[in-house]
Design a protein around this motif. Structure first.
Motif, PDB file in Angstrom:
ATOM      1  N   LEU A  33       0.826  -1.215   0.000  1.00 22.08           N
ATOM      2  CA  LEU A  33       0.000   0.000   0.000  1.00 22.08           C
ATOM      3  C   LEU A  33       0.856   1.259   0.000  1.00 22.08           C
ATOM      4  O   LEU A  33       0.544   2.233  -0.707  1.00 22.08           O
ATOM      5  N   ILE A  34       1.925   1.252   0.763  1.00 20.44           N
ATOM      6  CA  ILE A  34       2.829   2.408   0.777  1.00 20.44           C
ATOM      7  C   ILE A  34       3.485   2.573  -0.594  1.00 20.44           C
ATOM      8  O   ILE A  34       3.624   3.701  -1.101  1.00 20.44           O
ATOM      9  N   LYS A  35       3.851   1.475  -1.207  1.00 21.02           N
ATOM     10  CA  LYS A  35       4.433   1.528  -2.549  1.00 21.02           C
ATOM     11  C   LYS A  35       3.421   2.067  -3.556  1.00 21.02           C
ATOM     12  O   LYS A  35       3.768   2.879  -4.428  1.00 21.02           O
ATOM     13  N   ASP A  84       0.925   6.270  -7.199  1.00 18.52           N
ATOM     14  CA  ASP A  84      -0.276   7.051  -7.533  1.00 18.52           C
ATOM     15  C   ASP A  84      -1.198   7.112  -6.316  1.00 18.52           C
ATOM     16  O   ASP A  84      -1.939   6.156  -6.057  1.00 18.52           O
ATOM     17  N   PRO A  85      -1.176   8.203  -5.561  1.00 18.92           N
ATOM     18  CA  PRO A  85      -2.015   8.303  -4.346  1.00 18.92           C
ATOM     19  C   PRO A  85      -3.509   8.161  -4.627  1.00 18.92           C
ATOM     20  O   PRO A  85      -4.268   7.761  -3.745  1.00 18.92           O
ATOM     21  N   SER A 138      -8.037   4.057  -2.279  1.00 16.46           N
ATOM     22  CA  SER A 138      -8.196   2.836  -1.482  1.00 16.46           C
ATOM     23  C   SER A 138      -6.960   2.479  -0.673  1.00 16.46           C
ATOM     24  O   SER A 138      -7.071   1.835   0.379  1.00 16.46           O
ATOM     25  N   ALA A 139      -5.776   2.874  -1.149  1.00 16.82           N
ATOM     26  CA  ALA A 139      -4.564   2.566  -0.384  1.00 16.82           C
ATOM     27  C   ALA A 139      -4.593   3.278   0.971  1.00 16.82           C
ATOM     28  O   ALA A 139      -4.273   2.687   2.005  1.00 16.82           O
ATOM     29  N   TYR A 140      -4.986   4.554   0.965  1.00 14.42           N
ATOM     30  CA  TYR A 140      -5.085   5.301   2.222  1.00 14.42           C
ATOM     31  C   TYR A 140      -6.162   4.706   3.144  1.00 14.42           C
ATOM     32  O   TYR A 140      -5.952   4.566   4.349  1.00 14.42           O
ATOM     33  N   LEU A 147      -8.552  13.593  -0.687  1.00 13.29           N
ATOM     34  CA  LEU A 147      -8.554  13.243  -2.108  1.00 13.29           C
ATOM     35  C   LEU A 147      -9.972  13.035  -2.628  1.00 13.29           C
ATOM     36  O   LEU A 147     -10.304  13.442  -3.741  1.00 13.29           O
ATOM     37  N   TYR A 148     -10.816  12.375  -1.821  1.00 18.32           N
ATOM     38  CA  TYR A 148     -12.181  12.033  -2.246  1.00 18.32           C
ATOM     39  C   TYR A 148     -13.165  12.401  -1.139  1.00 18.32           C
ATOM     40  O   TYR A 148     -13.645  11.544  -0.402  1.00 18.32           O
TER      41      TYR A 148
END
Length: 238
Positions: A105-107, A112-113, A119-121, A154-155
């Motif tokens: 997820l950090i990668k 691309d954040p 979803s990664a955050y 972001l969203y």
């Protein structure tokens, strides 16, 4: 003159996929299909089948991550599958699975954040607030808050970002603040490409809203009963 169906086909390509290369389109479509499979397993199959199914799905998602190392979407989905696989097959390897998920997820954020609508955050935030802290695992409420708030930046109107932040606040005892985000999640539309997942998530939103409203009412009843001896039943009016 070009046949109408050829013109229409060109318009669809131009409108639906502006600026994307064929490789980008391919990986996003592949990840979307695999994400649908994940939802079918998670929401429709009995829990005793989850571990085996997630194990098979993980291998296929990982192959996509290896094929497209510069794409964030496969990494995010691989992390999500790892987490649900770890939960379905709890054992000595579970913590290593979620640790690997955190790395992926950090990668993905570095690449691309905004991948998969933040979803990664959201997933990192959930891991940090649901897992135990040191020395067992890496759970940490402050980190959870930071990641979930990053997803919201972001969203700000998304179902996922509002629900999971609202649920986090609810668990932290911030019931009034949680209500605003949960109500926003309730109003968020169901995405046409994630009907099953979003429909199930809406059910969780409604449950969280009920809990938040009950907590708020309990809080109000407590202060009402506490202040009553000072002001009386009429609220202190002459």
């Amino acid at each position: 003159m070009k046949p109408f169906h050829l013109v229409l086909g060109l318009l669809v390509l131009l409108v639906s996929d502006p600026g994307k290369s064929q490789a980008e389109s391919t990986v996003h479509e592949t990840v979307r299909r695999l994400e649908d499979e994940w939802a079918e397993i998670f929401y429709r199959l009995p829990p005793n089948q989850h571990a085996e199914k997630f194990k098979g799905l993980l291998a296929r998602v990982h192959s996509v991550s290896e094929r497209y190392p510069k794409e964030a979407d496969p990494l995010v989905l691989e992390a999500i599958v790892l987490c649900t696989y770890a939960a379905a097959d709890i054992g000595l390897s579970s913590l290593s699975k979620v640790g690997k998920a955190r790395e992926l997820l950090i990668k993905a954020i570095d690449i691309d954040p905004r991948a998969m609508e933040g979803s990664a955050y959201v997933t990192l935030g959930n891991l940090y607030y649901r897992l135990p802290g040191w020395p067992i695992s890496f759970g940490d409420d402050d980190s959870a808050r930071q990641y979930l708030e990053a997803a919201l930046k972001l969203y700000p109107n998304a179902l996922d970002s509002n629900y999971f932040y609202g649920d986090f606040l609810l668990q932290q005892g911030e019931h009034e603040k949680a209500l605003g985000y949960l109500e926003k999640a309730e109003k968020a539309p169901i995405r046409p490409y994630m009907v099953l997942s979003d429909t199930k998530l809406k059910e969780e939103v409604r449950q969280a809203l009920t809990a938040a409203r009950e907590k708020r009412n309990d809080h109000g009843d407590f202060f009402s009963s506490f202040l009553q001896p000072f002001f009386g039943d009429d609220g202190g009016k002459p």
